[in-house]
Scaffold this motif. Sequence first.
Motif, PDB file in Angstrom:
ATOM      1  N   UNK A   1       0.853  -1.187   0.000  1.00 40.74           N
ATOM      2  CA  UNK A   1       0.000   0.000   0.000  1.00 40.74           C
ATOM      3  C   UNK A   1       0.896   1.247   0.000  1.00 40.74           C
ATOM      4  N   UNK A   2       0.525   2.217  -0.804  1.00 36.83           N
ATOM      5  CA  UNK A   2       1.365   3.392  -1.030  1.00 36.83           C
ATOM      6  C   UNK A   2       1.150   4.503   0.001  1.00 36.83           C
ATOM      7  N   UNK A   3       2.261   5.114   0.421  1.00 29.99           N
ATOM      8  CA  UNK A   3       2.193   6.283   1.311  1.00 29.99           C
ATOM      9  C   UNK A   3       2.400   7.573   0.518  1.00 29.99           C
ATOM     10  N   UNK A   4       2.447   7.487  -0.817  1.00 27.35           N
ATOM     11  CA  UNK A   4       2.828   8.644  -1.633  1.00 27.35           C
ATOM     12  C   UNK A   4       1.905   9.851  -1.453  1.00 27.35           C
ATOM     13  N   UNK A   5       0.590   9.580  -1.339  1.00 23.57           N
ATOM     14  CA  UNK A   5      -0.349  10.719  -1.288  1.00 23.57           C
ATOM     15  C   UNK A   5      -0.106  11.571  -0.040  1.00 23.57           C
ATOM     16  N   UNK A   6       0.055  10.892   1.103  1.00 27.56           N
ATOM     17  CA  UNK A   6       0.223  11.662   2.353  1.00 27.56           C
ATOM     18  C   UNK A   6       1.591  12.368   2.353  1.00 27.56           C
ATOM     19  N   UNK A   7       2.597  11.732   1.751  1.00 22.69           N
ATOM     20  CA  UNK A   7       3.920  12.368   1.668  1.00 22.69           C
ATOM     21  C   UNK A   7       3.838  13.597   0.755  1.00 22.69           C
ATOM     22  N   UNK A   8       3.104  13.454  -0.357  1.00 25.75           N
ATOM     23  CA  UNK A   8       2.965  14.597  -1.285  1.00 25.75           C
ATOM     24  C   UNK A   8       2.228  15.765  -0.636  1.00 25.75           C
ATOM     25  N   UNK A   9       1.422  15.466   0.386  1.00 27.30           N
ATOM     26  CA  UNK A   9       0.694  16.556   1.055  1.00 27.30           C
ATOM     27  C   UNK A   9       1.597  17.311   2.024  1.00 27.30           C
TER      28      UNK A   9
ATOM     29  N   UNK B   1       3.484  15.689   4.527  1.00 29.63           N
ATOM     30  CA  UNK B   1       3.721  14.998   5.802  1.00 29.63           C
ATOM     31  C   UNK B   1       5.085  14.313   5.795  1.00 29.63           C
ATOM     32  N   UNK B   2       5.847  14.541   6.875  1.00 29.83           N
ATOM     33  CA  UNK B   2       7.152  13.896   7.035  1.00 29.83           C
ATOM     34  C   UNK B   2       7.046  12.805   8.085  1.00 29.83           C
ATOM     35  N   UNK B   3       7.267  11.568   7.685  1.00 31.13           N
ATOM     36  CA  UNK B   3       7.175  10.474   8.649  1.00 31.13           C
ATOM     37  C   UNK B   3       8.300  10.569   9.685  1.00 31.13           C
ATOM     38  N   UNK B   4       7.917  10.416  10.961  1.00 29.56           N
ATOM     39  CA  UNK B   4       8.906  10.380  12.043  1.00 29.56           C
ATOM     40  C   UNK B   4       9.631   9.024  11.998  1.00 29.56           C
ATOM     41  N   UNK B   5       8.883   7.967  11.628  1.00 25.92           N
ATOM     42  CA  UNK B   5       9.451   6.610  11.559  1.00 25.92           C
ATOM     43  C   UNK B   5       9.146   5.991  10.197  1.00 25.92           C
TER      44      UNK B   5
END
Length: 303
Positions: free
Chosen positions: A275-283, A285-289
Amino acid sequence: METVLITGGTGLIGSHLSKKLEENGFNVAILSRKANSEGPIPVYAWDPDKNIVDPDAISGADYIIHLAGAGIGDKRWTKKRSELILASRIKTGELLLNKILESGKKLKAFISASGIGYYGALTSERIFNETDPPSNDFPGEVCRKWEEMADRFQDSGIRTVKFRTGVVLADKGGALDRMTTAVKLGIGSPIGSGKQYIPWIHIDDLCNLYLKAVQDYSMTGAWNAVAPEHVTNREFMRVLAEVLEKPFFFPAVPSFVLKILFGQMSGIILKGSRVSADKIISSGYNFKFPDLENALKNLFQRK
Ligand SMILES: NC(=O)c1ccc[n+]([C@@H]2O[C@H](COP(=O)([O-])OP(=O)(O)OC[C@H]3O[C@@H](n4cnc5c(N)ncnc54)[C@H](OP(=O)(O)O)[C@@H]3O)[C@@H](O)[C@H]2O)c1
């Protein structure tokens, strides 16, 4: 101060999220099947079977985060259990919407949990994103109906966000506890083919995403809540054993054992999609982990 009402806020995600929201200047209230006036956070009662919600919970809420639901992976999917899994998410949401519309309350947003089960359990290299359709299996049906219920809030003019959540990794409780027990007993090994993906997310990132959904008025619709790193079950168990400094065994737990133990439900353990995390990253959001090893090291340091 604005108030966030969390349904099912007594659970794994809700208990962490309550703290995160308070740290960020929100009042938190919880809607539970058991009221409790003793703790620091007000816990209002509802009885979804009888269509009862404490009116103070609704009148005081600026935002609702809907986490309530009977555990999808906790028990075999008998007819009765399947109905409960659906009703505890969907009827409860419909009840809230009716109460909000009746009261004339102007809610600023409705934010609902959903799951990566939306895409179905499929072991392949294909990466699913938010534009993909729901699958036809039971988890897919639950998530589709759960999200359709949430969409009714949007149709009523309330900003709505839905998080298709991966396996939540926390320091206490949830799936990680179960996997850790096996590894600590020295029986850590992959399950089935071990090639199935486990989309996962650290509890801190998930809480940060819910906070973002409350604060970011441009956010609507479905978002995958999964870390960007894709790991298979075999890779997950290997990293877990390494972090715990325990042995990692091969061959895997055979599929037929799980089929006997879990029946129809074994599908969600034996198969797993990317499952892709691309959409939230493009918004933004920087993942802490973003990677599993550091996520696990962090969680075990907290224990
Ligand atoms: N944890 C994960 O890995 C994960 C992954 C994907 C999606 N999700 C979804 O995110 C939501 C929250 O997850 P969680 O891990 O925090 O779950 P949890 O720890 O099981 O908490 C869920 C809460 O829902 C309430 N609840 C349980 N059965 C209910 C019923 N029959 N009717 C009404 N309320 C009921 C309970 O609150 P009261 O007893 O106080 O009423 C419970 O504390 C769930 O909907 C879950 O499916 C979780």
